[in-house]
Write an enzyme that holds these catalytic residues in place. Structure first.
Site, PDB file in Angstrom:
ATOM      1  NE  ARG A 255      -2.408   0.579   3.795  1.00  0.00           N
ATOM      2  CZ  ARG A 255      -1.963   1.450   4.809  1.00  0.00           C
ATOM      3  NH1 ARG A 255      -1.660   2.608   4.404  1.00  0.00           N
ATOM      4  NH2 ARG A 255      -1.523   0.849   5.946  1.00  0.00           N
ATOM      5  CG  HIS A 259      -5.962   1.725   6.393  1.00  0.00           C
ATOM      6  ND1 HIS A 259      -6.221   0.474   6.076  1.00  0.00           N
ATOM      7  CD2 HIS A 259      -7.504   1.749   7.214  1.00  0.00           C
ATOM      8  CE1 HIS A 259      -7.344  -0.421   6.223  1.00  0.00           C
ATOM      9  NE2 HIS A 259      -7.903   0.432   6.997  1.00  0.00           N
ATOM     10  CE1 TYR A 268       1.244   2.758   8.429  1.00  0.00           C
ATOM     11  CE2 TYR A 268       0.308   4.439   9.582  1.00  0.00           C
ATOM     12  CZ  TYR A 268       0.396   3.561   8.469  1.00  0.00           C
ATOM     13  OH  TYR A 268      -0.551   3.344   7.556  1.00  0.00           O
TER      14      TYR A 268
END
Length: 361
Positions: A255, A259, A268
């Site tokens: 990805r 998200h 992160y």
């Protein structure tokens, strides 16, 4: 074929086409013209995604789940399907919807809050976005069992991410499908990150290995290689149609964006990891393959660009011109026939709306 963790790859990152003793035969029919069509799919799907992301940033959508980086996994698997097969999607399968001929505008209505659904699932043989993580795997398994009971030749395919494999629904679906030999393909897009947690937190072994633990034959495929994805999906669907039961495909991809548009992946995830995967971009790979075959020129690229621009323009126009539903339409299509509970709720809500007449509310 489905008993080891070899990563199936048929096109390298540099665009070199490879031979695989078990899977190459499944794409013998895909010549250079078909590859050109697949490249167009990839470009258009990426443009749909970027335009929808822009619309969300401009306040026209409440939320959007980007698929940037996962185009090959979606286009490849979708182009392997037959018309009678049924897709049970999660909330990120915009590329699959495009390949199933869903009007891109209809994809946005759900995220705009203009509809409870978005399109008629039976018209396109594909469900609308499922927000409950993992639930669609059970639906796909049940539908596949129904197809089995009816004696039809089709199969189902269900999409979910690596994070969903931690949900009980996925394990239950694996168990049912294996026990009843259901004609279902479980397609996990392992994009390495379940919101903010890496896949290593979801499983200490490969996701394919987890499927085998339930008795579901499983295969790992390079999810950024559209030809490899077509091949393994065709193989899995062939197993389903011949009565050999379920298959789990773990498409290893990445990805590249957030998200959802409410997420900030820089909190992160390192820029170095993003750059590592950017070199494996699924669009660049197929473009390199076409270039090596001398099958790409300015005229073709201009046509592809025009198709993506036209699709994006239609998407934006359709979104902005959407007629927002009237409040009372909330009760339409809840049941096929009149229902006393809904009738009573409709009356109460109408009285509530009437209470605002003559006020500034």
């Amino acid at each position: 074929m489905f008993d080891n963790d070899e990563l199936v790859q048929l096109v390298t990152e540099s665009g070199q086409r490879l031979n695989h003793p078990e899977f190459s035969g499944y794409i013998d029919d895909i010549g250079i013209d078909a590859v050109r069509a697949l490249y167009e799919d990839l470009v258009v799907v990426r443009r749909i995604d970027s335009e929808a992301t822009a619309l969300q940033r401009q306040g026209e959508l409440g939320l959007w789940a980007p698929l940037l980086g996962q185009e090959a996994a979606q286009v490849g698997s979708a182009r392997a399907l037959h018309s009678e097969d049924f897709v049970f999607a999660s909330y990120r399968e915009h590329g699959v919807a495009y390949c199933r001929n869903v009007d891109p505008t209809h994809m946005l209505r759900f995220w705009r809050g203009s509809t409870h659904s978005g399109w008629n699932p039976y018209e396109y043989r594909m469900t609308t976005p499922a927000i409950i993580v993992g639930a669609q795997a059970l639906h796909a398994t049940g539908y596949a069992m129904g197809m089995q009971f009816d004696g039809t030749d089709g199969a189902t395919i269900t999409y979910f991410g690596d994070g969903a494999t931690s949900q009980g629904d996925i394990s239950e679906a694996f168990g049912f499908a294996a026990s009843f030999n259901a004609p279902v393909v479980f397609f996990c897009q392992n994009n390495q990150w379940a919101i903010s947690e890496p896949v290593s937190v979801q499983s200490r072994v490969s996701i394919a290995t987890r499927g085998r633990g339930f008795g579901v034959p499983s295969v790992r495929v390079d999810g950024n290689d559209v030809l490899a994805v077509i091949a393994v999906t065709r193989a899995a669907l062939a197993r389903a149609r011949e009565g050999s039961g379920p298959t789990l495909i773990e498409a290893v991809t990445y990805r590249m964006g957030p998200h959802t548009t409410s997420d900030d992946p820089t909190r992160y995830r390192s820029a170095a990891l993003d750059e590592e995967w950017r070199l494996k971009d699924p669009l660049d790979r197929i473009r390199a393959l076409l270039e090596s075959a001398d099958a790409i020129d300015d005229s073709y690229l201009a046509a592809v660009q025009q198709k993506s621009d036209d699709t994006a323009a239609a998407l934006r126009r359709g979104c902005l011109e959407t007629v927002e539903p009237k409040p009372m339409s909330l009760f339409d299509n809840v049941y096929a026939e009149s229902h006393s509970l809904i009738d009573d709720e409709r009356r109460q809500f109408a009285e509530y709306l009437d209470s605002f007449e003559g006020t500034d509310a």
